[in-house]
Design an enzyme around this catalytic site. Structure first.
Site, short mmCIF file in Angstrom:
data_model
loop_
_atom_site.label_atom_id
_atom_site.label_comp_id
_atom_site.label_asym_id
_atom_site.label_seq_id
_atom_site.Cartn_x
_atom_site.Cartn_y
_atom_site.Cartn_z
N SER A 127 0.81 -1.22 0.00
CA SER A 127 0.00 0.00 0.00
C SER A 127 0.84 1.27 0.00
O SER A 127 1.91 1.33 0.61
CB SER A 127 -0.89 0.01 1.25
OG SER A 127 -1.49 1.27 1.43
N TYR A 159 -2.07 5.43 -4.26
CA TYR A 159 -3.11 6.44 -4.07
C TYR A 159 -2.55 7.72 -4.66
O TYR A 159 -1.50 8.19 -4.23
CB TYR A 159 -3.41 6.66 -2.58
CG TYR A 159 -4.37 5.66 -1.97
CD1 TYR A 159 -5.60 5.37 -2.56
CD2 TYR A 159 -4.06 5.02 -0.77
CE1 TYR A 159 -6.48 4.47 -1.99
CE2 TYR A 159 -4.94 4.10 -0.19
CZ TYR A 159 -6.14 3.84 -0.81
OH TYR A 159 -7.02 2.95 -0.26
N THR A 185 -5.58 2.52 -7.11
CA THR A 185 -6.87 2.35 -6.43
C THR A 185 -7.73 3.59 -6.67
O THR A 185 -7.32 4.70 -6.38
CB THR A 185 -6.65 2.14 -4.93
OG1 THR A 185 -5.88 0.96 -4.76
CG2 THR A 185 -7.98 1.98 -4.20
N LYS A 252 -7.73 -0.73 -9.54
CA LYS A 252 -8.41 -1.44 -8.43
C LYS A 252 -9.62 -0.64 -7.95
O LYS A 252 -9.50 0.56 -7.67
CB LYS A 252 -7.44 -1.62 -7.27
CG LYS A 252 -8.07 -2.21 -6.01
CD LYS A 252 -7.01 -2.52 -4.96
CE LYS A 252 -7.59 -3.17 -3.72
NZ LYS A 252 -8.22 -2.22 -2.80
N HIS A 276 -13.62 -2.68 -2.07
CA HIS A 276 -12.74 -2.24 -0.99
C HIS A 276 -13.12 -2.91 0.34
O HIS A 276 -13.04 -2.34 1.41
CB HIS A 276 -12.82 -0.71 -0.84
CG HIS A 276 -11.53 -0.05 -0.44
ND1 HIS A 276 -10.64 0.48 -1.33
CD2 HIS A 276 -10.96 0.16 0.79
CE1 HIS A 276 -9.61 1.00 -0.68
NE2 HIS A 276 -9.77 0.81 0.61
C1 FNR Z 1 -7.75 -1.84 3.00
N1 FNR Z 1 -7.79 -1.75 1.60
C2 FNR Z 1 -6.88 -0.94 0.96
N2 FNR Z 1 -6.90 -0.87 -0.42
C3 FNR Z 1 -6.00 -0.11 -1.08
O1 FNR Z 1 -6.03 -0.06 -2.29
N3 FNR Z 1 -5.06 0.59 -0.37
C4 FNR Z 1 -4.98 0.58 0.99
O2 FNR Z 1 -4.13 1.20 1.58
C5 FNR Z 1 -5.95 -0.20 1.67
N4 FNR Z 1 -5.94 -0.25 3.05
C6 FNR Z 1 -6.82 -1.06 3.72
C7 FNR Z 1 -6.77 -1.12 5.11
C8 FNR Z 1 -7.63 -1.98 5.79
C9 FNR Z 1 -7.57 -2.05 7.29
C10 FNR Z 1 -8.53 -2.79 5.06
C11 FNR Z 1 -9.43 -3.77 5.77
C12 FNR Z 1 -8.59 -2.71 3.70
C13 FNR Z 1 -8.73 -2.58 0.83
C14 FNR Z 1 -8.10 -3.92 0.48
O3 FNR Z 1 -7.08 -3.78 -0.46
C15 FNR Z 1 -9.12 -4.90 -0.09
O4 FNR Z 1 -9.77 -4.30 -1.19
C16 FNR Z 1 -10.16 -5.35 0.91
O5 FNR Z 1 -9.62 -5.47 2.20
C17 FNR Z 1 -10.71 -6.70 0.46
O6 FNR Z 1 -11.70 -7.13 1.31
P1 FNR Z 1 -11.47 -8.17 2.50
O7 FNR Z 1 -10.60 -9.29 2.01
O8 FNR Z 1 -10.86 -7.41 3.64
O9 FNR Z 1 -12.87 -8.62 2.80
#
Ligand code: FNR
Length: 380
Positions: A127, A159, A185, A252, A276
């Site tokens: 990330s 990002y 993303t 994404k 997400h």
């Molecule tokens: C995320 N996700 C996320 N996505 C992204 O593109 N950059 C990021 O920094 C983050 N940070 C992040 C933090 C936390 C605590 C969570 C739970 C999620 C989203 C992540 O990449 C992904 O899309 C989801 O977590 C997928 O769903 P599940 O597997 O958590 O159900």
């Protein structure tokens, strides 16, 4: 399944198996342990979905609603889970989704996660908001991959920053550090979050850059008519990104067939169909529901990946059956990291791989190419 662990990292993973709670039987079991290892507010932040958690719970319900049809009579002597994705070989169609601030779960944060991922030959997306720098994570990952004697891709999730020069700096740093794709993303530029990072956890990559405002204020103009609106991505951003880097670009956060097509037309090399993890907008369609329509729209021009709610090897198979090339897990990596650090993540990945192989075997699928809609009951 056998992973060759003939060296220090492998020994460490094996020796520390004692840290793994004895009652963990499947990957999803880590969740109930993790709550005891994460500070309450951080736990709430990790777990929560948008508003009433409708999207969050629907992600699971939509996957659970699909039923597999075993075909137990099959010749699987040459079976494997390998895939080719964007010119890279992956040991299985399962990757770690980008998850911010992993030091919330464990002091070694992303460094432990990347070591475990590399030990288990699992692709990882790092990330923008990682709590170690992308260079530190790349170095730890490269050392682990070298030690294990294989190469496993690491991708960088971007990002966009308010100033393009800062986004460009991140891209150049990711290229220099050996990341092999940029994951852009698009679905979380505006979201509500009341979470304040605890002392000692920071966005390590963004030191010296102005912080991005994610949270609309309670009073006054909310979003429309405020500078916040500039953070919402436009197709021009994708054109710009395409012009900046030779690395594959993976978009994404796509859920609309029309936007999927548009992203491909503008040069996206792959898409991650994702809501997400239900964190941004409540009442959103689940990726697994919309995947067939997106596959129909892009007609195989680019690979599709899927995340949001994936918790078991069977979920990976369901995603592949409906048109995905691979699936990603988000929260589970934090559950395992918090529970048992590096060893927990390695164990989680091992369990998921075992679940995947067992599922493929039961369904009579010798390779992921054999996973078609025919493995699902309601798709017949
Ligand atoms: C995320 N996700 C996320 N996505 C992204 O593109 N950059 C990021 O920094 C983050 N940070 C992040 C933090 C936390 C605590 C969570 C739970 C999620 C989203 C992540 O990449 C992904 O899309 C989801 O977590 C997928 O769903 P599940 O597997 O958590 O159900």
């Amino acid at each position: 399944m056998e992973h060759t662990m003939r060296n220090a990292l492998g020994e460490a993973v094996r020796a520390a198996h004692t840290q793994i709670p004895a009652d963990i039987r499947c990957a999803a079991d880590y969740e109930r342990h993790a709550i005891h290892h994460i500070e309450a507010q951080a736990w709430q932040h990790i777990q929560s979905g948008a508003d009433q958690n409708l999207t969050l719970s629907h992600n699971r319900a939509a996957l659970d609603a699909l039923r597999l049809v075993p075909q137990p009579v099959a010749d699987l002597r040459h079976a494997h889970t390998r895939i080719e994705l964007l010119g890279q070989t992956l040991a299985s169609p399962l990757l770690l989704a980008p998850v911010a601030y992993q030091r919330l779960a464990h002091p070694e944060g992303e460094l432990a996660t990347v070591r475990a991922a590399m030990a288990l030959q699992t692709g990882m997306v790092v990330s923008t908001l990682s709590s170690f720098t992308l260079e530190e994570i790349a170095q730890a990952g490269q050392a682990a991959a070298t030690e294990m004697g294989h190469s496993t891709p690491r991708w960088f999730q971007l990002y966009m920053q308010p100033a393009r020069e800062h986004s460009l700096q991140l891209i150049r740093r990711a290229e220099a550090a050996g990341y092999t794709a940029i994951v852009w993303t698009v679905d979380a530029s505006i979201k509500r979050s009341g979470f304040a990072l605890p002392h000692g956890v920071e966005a390590a990559n963004l030191r010296g850059m102005p912080s991005t405002q994610h949270t609309p204020p309670l009073l006054g103009p909310i979003l429309f008519g405020t500078p916040l609106i500039q953070q919402i991505p436009t197709w021009d951003d994708l054109r710009w990104l395409r012009a900046q880097t030779q690395l594959p670009i993976i978009v994404k956060g796509i859920l609309s067939p029309a936007q999927a097509q548009q992203a491909v037309d503008l040069g996206a090399d792959a898409l991650i169909v994702s809501n997400h993890g239900g964190r941004v907008l409540d009442g959103v369609v689940s990726p697994i529901e919309v995947l067939p329509a997106i596959a129909q729209a892009v007609q195989g021009q680019v690979p599709l990946l899927l995340d949001s709610g994936v918790r078991h090897g069977t979920d990976v198979v369901k995603a592949l059956a409906l048109g995905a090339s691979a699936a990603l897990i988000g929260r589970p990596q934090l559950y395992a990291l918090a529970t048992a650090g590096l060893v927990g993540v390695a164990h989680l990945l091992h369990l998921l791989r075992a679940e995947l192989e067992l599922t493929m075997a039961q369904l009579g699928c010798a390779t992921v190419a054999d996973i078609t809609p025919a493995v699902l009951w309601q798709q017949r």
